[in-house]
Design a protein around this motif. Structure first.
Motif, mmCIF file in Angstrom:
data_model
loop_
_atom_site.group_PDB
_atom_site.id
_atom_site.type_symbol
_atom_site.label_atom_id
_atom_site.label_comp_id
_atom_site.label_asym_id
_atom_site.label_seq_id
_atom_site.Cartn_x
_atom_site.Cartn_y
_atom_site.Cartn_z
ATOM 1 N N HIS A 146 0.836 -1.195 0.000
ATOM 2 C CA HIS A 146 0.000 0.000 0.000
ATOM 3 C C HIS A 146 0.875 1.250 0.000
ATOM 4 O O HIS A 146 1.980 1.231 0.541
ATOM 5 C CB HIS A 146 -0.913 0.023 1.233
ATOM 6 N N PRO A 147 0.402 2.339 -0.577
ATOM 7 C CA PRO A 147 1.166 3.583 -0.501
ATOM 8 C C PRO A 147 1.419 3.968 0.953
ATOM 9 O O PRO A 147 0.513 3.892 1.793
ATOM 10 C CB PRO A 147 0.255 4.605 -1.201
ATOM 11 N N THR A 148 2.639 4.384 1.249
ATOM 12 C CA THR A 148 3.022 4.660 2.630
ATOM 13 C C THR A 148 4.131 5.701 2.658
ATOM 14 O O THR A 148 4.555 6.201 1.615
ATOM 15 C CB THR A 148 3.457 3.357 3.336
ATOM 16 N N VAL A 149 4.586 6.030 3.853
ATOM 17 C CA VAL A 149 5.643 7.030 4.014
ATOM 18 C C VAL A 149 6.998 6.349 4.150
ATOM 19 O O VAL A 149 7.109 5.272 4.746
ATOM 20 C CB VAL A 149 5.390 7.935 5.242
ATOM 21 N N CYS A 150 8.014 6.991 3.592
ATOM 22 C CA CYS A 150 9.363 6.446 3.692
ATOM 23 C C CYS A 150 10.372 7.534 3.341
ATOM 24 O O CYS A 150 10.210 8.235 2.344
ATOM 25 C CB CYS A 150 9.529 5.254 2.751
ATOM 26 N N ASN A 151 11.397 7.654 4.173
ATOM 27 C CA ASN A 151 12.491 8.591 3.910
ATOM 28 C C ASN A 151 13.705 8.093 4.696
ATOM 29 O O ASN A 151 13.796 8.315 5.902
ATOM 30 C CB ASN A 151 12.121 10.017 4.342
ATOM 31 N N LEU A 152 14.592 7.394 4.024
ATOM 32 C CA LEU A 152 15.749 6.793 4.689
ATOM 33 C C LEU A 152 17.016 7.571 4.373
ATOM 34 O O LEU A 152 17.133 8.217 3.344
ATOM 35 C CB LEU A 152 15.945 5.342 4.243
ATOM 36 N N THR A 153 17.976 7.472 5.290
ATOM 37 C CA THR A 153 19.293 8.036 5.038
ATOM 38 C C THR A 153 20.309 7.337 5.931
ATOM 39 O O THR A 153 19.966 6.458 6.714
ATOM 40 C CB THR A 153 19.312 9.563 5.272
ATOM 41 N N ASN A 154 21.551 7.758 5.790
ATOM 42 C CA ASN A 154 22.621 7.276 6.656
ATOM 43 C C ASN A 154 23.181 8.459 7.437
ATOM 44 O O ASN A 154 23.292 9.564 6.916
ATOM 45 C CB ASN A 154 23.726 6.606 5.842
ATOM 46 N N HIS A 155 23.549 8.202 8.694
ATOM 47 C CA HIS A 155 23.941 9.284 9.618
ATOM 48 C C HIS A 155 25.414 9.152 10.041
ATOM 49 O O HIS A 155 25.763 9.429 11.189
ATOM 50 C CB HIS A 155 23.029 9.259 10.844
ATOM 51 N N THR A 156 26.260 8.761 9.120
ATOM 52 C CA THR A 156 27.692 8.677 9.424
ATOM 53 C C THR A 156 28.283 10.071 9.590
ATOM 54 O O THR A 156 28.054 10.958 8.777
ATOM 55 C CB THR A 156 28.431 7.925 8.304
ATOM 56 N N TYR A 157 29.062 10.244 10.668
ATOM 57 C CA TYR A 157 29.829 11.479 10.866
ATOM 58 C C TYR A 157 31.220 11.289 10.287
ATOM 59 O O TYR A 157 31.917 10.323 10.622
ATOM 60 C CB TYR A 157 29.972 11.803 12.352
ATOM 61 N N PHE A 158 31.633 12.248 9.474
ATOM 62 C CA PHE A 158 32.945 12.181 8.856
ATOM 63 C C PHE A 158 33.910 13.146 9.541
ATOM 64 O O PHE A 158 33.551 14.262 9.909
ATOM 65 C CB PHE A 158 32.854 12.516 7.363
ATOM 66 N N ASN A 159 35.137 12.675 9.698
ATOM 67 C CA ASN A 159 36.274 13.501 10.095
ATOM 68 C C ASN A 159 37.455 12.907 9.349
ATOM 69 O O ASN A 159 37.889 11.780 9.653
ATOM 70 C CB ASN A 159 36.494 13.465 11.606
ATOM 71 N N LEU A 160 37.961 13.621 8.353
ATOM 72 C CA LEU A 160 38.972 13.066 7.460
ATOM 73 C C LEU A 160 40.392 13.213 7.986
ATOM 74 O O LEU A 160 41.337 12.798 7.313
ATOM 75 C CB LEU A 160 38.866 13.715 6.067
ATOM 76 N N ASN A 161 40.544 13.782 9.175
ATOM 77 C CA ASN A 161 41.871 13.850 9.793
ATOM 78 C C ASN A 161 42.248 12.488 10.359
ATOM 79 O O ASN A 161 41.411 11.796 10.941
ATOM 80 C CB ASN A 161 41.898 14.884 10.922
ATOM 81 N N PHE A 162 43.500 12.118 10.201
ATOM 82 C CA PHE A 162 43.973 10.867 10.797
ATOM 83 C C PHE A 162 43.825 10.926 12.310
ATOM 84 O O PHE A 162 43.388 9.969 12.947
ATOM 85 C CB PHE A 162 45.435 10.615 10.407
ATOM 86 N N ASP A 163 44.202 12.062 12.881
ATOM 87 C CA ASP A 163 44.098 12.293 14.321
ATOM 88 C C ASP A 163 42.728 12.884 14.628
ATOM 89 O O ASP A 163 42.452 14.041 14.317
ATOM 90 C CB ASP A 163 45.205 13.238 14.786
ATOM 91 N N LYS A 164 41.849 12.082 15.228
ATOM 92 C CA LYS A 164 40.476 12.525 15.471
ATOM 93 C C LYS A 164 40.360 13.497 16.642
ATOM 94 O O LYS A 164 39.257 13.972 16.942
ATOM 95 C CB LYS A 164 39.566 11.317 15.691
ATOM 96 N N SER A 165 41.471 13.820 17.302
ATOM 97 C CA SER A 165 41.402 14.863 18.325
ATOM 98 C C SER A 165 41.265 16.239 17.676
ATOM 99 O O SER A 165 40.921 17.219 18.339
ATOM 100 C CB SER A 165 42.638 14.823 19.234
ATOM 101 N N SER A 166 41.522 16.323 16.374
ATOM 102 C CA SER A 166 41.318 17.560 15.615
ATOM 103 C C SER A 166 39.902 17.568 15.051
ATOM 104 O O SER A 166 39.453 16.573 14.473
ATOM 105 C CB SER A 166 42.330 17.663 14.471
ATOM 106 N N SER A 167 39.205 18.682 15.214
ATOM 107 C CA SER A 167 37.823 18.798 14.751
ATOM 108 C C SER A 167 37.778 18.969 13.231
ATOM 109 O O SER A 167 38.811 18.990 12.558
ATOM 110 C CB SER A 167 37.150 19.987 15.432
ATOM 111 N N ILE A 168 36.563 19.158 12.715
ATOM 112 C CA ILE A 168 36.377 19.370 11.275
ATOM 113 C C ILE A 168 36.321 20.853 10.919
ATOM 114 O O ILE A 168 36.028 21.201 9.775
ATOM 115 C CB ILE A 168 35.114 18.643 10.754
#
Length: 325
Positions: A146-168
């Motif tokens: 039946h027609p219904t509601v749907c809206n999916l996504t992914n919630h991955t947080y990215f930080n491309l620094n090798f050292d994650k103590s540094s922010s984005i």
């Protein structure tokens, strides 16, 4: 129990959980950088207060009023979990569901879940996680009688620094041509949109040309305050058919790591981890702090069920493509 699954080729390693389909690693093998934030103690995925790496559904984003009318025009009340707002599928969303995982081939898994006990019409879902060279795909499929509601996504947080103590904050960011969905003091979409270029006081939210993310912080404006002095906005793309054009381009502080994101979705919620409310240890033992990561939630427009007259569908299909550079 949570099971950990792994995809690997000569370029990239991806690890994820059956719980919530949560992405815990996207590693660029060339230099060993894990591009994503993850909990140091995997037990935290049982509650996942920050939705790290999680599959979001049935309704991504904020929905208010928290209700919709089904295909028989019956009123379906959604349970609020952020003040008056129904956020990210509620307290019992897809991020806390155990998905059935099967290996499709050497570089692909299929995750399955049947949503048959929620308030929504029954819908069967598949997530396909696959690697091709330096590209990680997430493909979403949903089918209902039946027609219904749907809206999916992914919630991955990215930080491309090798050292994650540094922010984005010093990452470079470019967002494809778009307008922003305006919000109120409760972060509820108002139904109004504005061209970023016309928002002179909020020009820091304009990432149509590549610039440091921190230029969108602490703008001293009402909209910036609504975003807790970071970025927490839906960017609605001007062209909805640019599937071969990167919607997002993110570059690390030292410019050694890059990420390009492609999708067939109409919008992207960009959120820079502006609210730290739960003590958590992430990655290699760092305590989570404001601006530690940035998430790009590719989806239908948040609150679409209160804006789009064609919000009901029997079939759902979307994809997100992450190019690891």
């Amino acid at each position: 129990m949570m099971e950990v699954y792994r995809l690997e080729n000569s370029k990239v390693i991806v690890e994820f959980l059956d719980l919530g389909g949560c992405i815990t690693k996207i590693v660029k093998k060339e230099n060993g950088t894990n591009y994503v934030l993850s909990y140091y103690d995997s037990y935290q995925y049982k509650t996942n207060p920050y939705f790290l790496g999680a599959t979001i559904g049935r309704l991504a984003g904020r929905t208010y009023p928290s209700r919709y009318y089904d295909y028989k025009r019956r009123k379906i009340e959604l349970i609020p979990n952020e003040g008056r707002v129904h956020l990210h599928g509620g307290k019992d969303g897809f991020h806390l569901k155990n998905w059935v995982v099967s290996r499709t081939d050497r570089f692909e898994y299929t995750l399955s879940y049947s949503d048959k006990y929620s308030k929504h019409e029954k819908m069967d879902f598949q997530l396909i996680y696959k690697l091709e060279n330096n590209i990680f795909f997430i493909i979403y499929k949903g089918k209902s009688d039946h027609p219904t509601v749907c809206n999916l996504t992914n919630h991955t947080y990215f930080n491309l620094n090798f050292d994650k103590s540094s922010s984005i904050e010093n990452h470079l960011l470019k967002i494809d041509s778009s307008k922003i969905q305006l919000i109120d003091e409760e972060s509820i979409p108002t139904g109004y949109y504005d061209e970023i270029t016309s928002l002179k006081k909020n020009s820091g939210f304009n990432f149509s040309t590549i610039k440091k993310i921190k230029l969108g912080f602490e703008l001293g404006t009402e909209l910036s305050e609504f975003c807790s002095n970071g970025v927490d906005l839906a960017y609605v793309f001007e062209k909805d058919d640019n599937i071969n054009v990167p919607r997002i381009h993110l570059i690390s502080d030292n410019k050694e790591n890059e990420l390009k994101i492609y999708t067939n979705q109409e919008s992207c919620v960009v959120y820079t981890l502006n609210k730290v409310f739960c003590p958590s240890i992430i990655n290699d033992g760092n305590t989570i702090k404001k601006y530690d990561g940035i998430t790009f939630e590719m989806q239908r427009k948040p609150n679409f069920i209160n804006e789009d007259p064609e919000y009901l569908r029997k079939d759902y299909h979307s994809f997100i493509k992450y190019e690891i550079l």
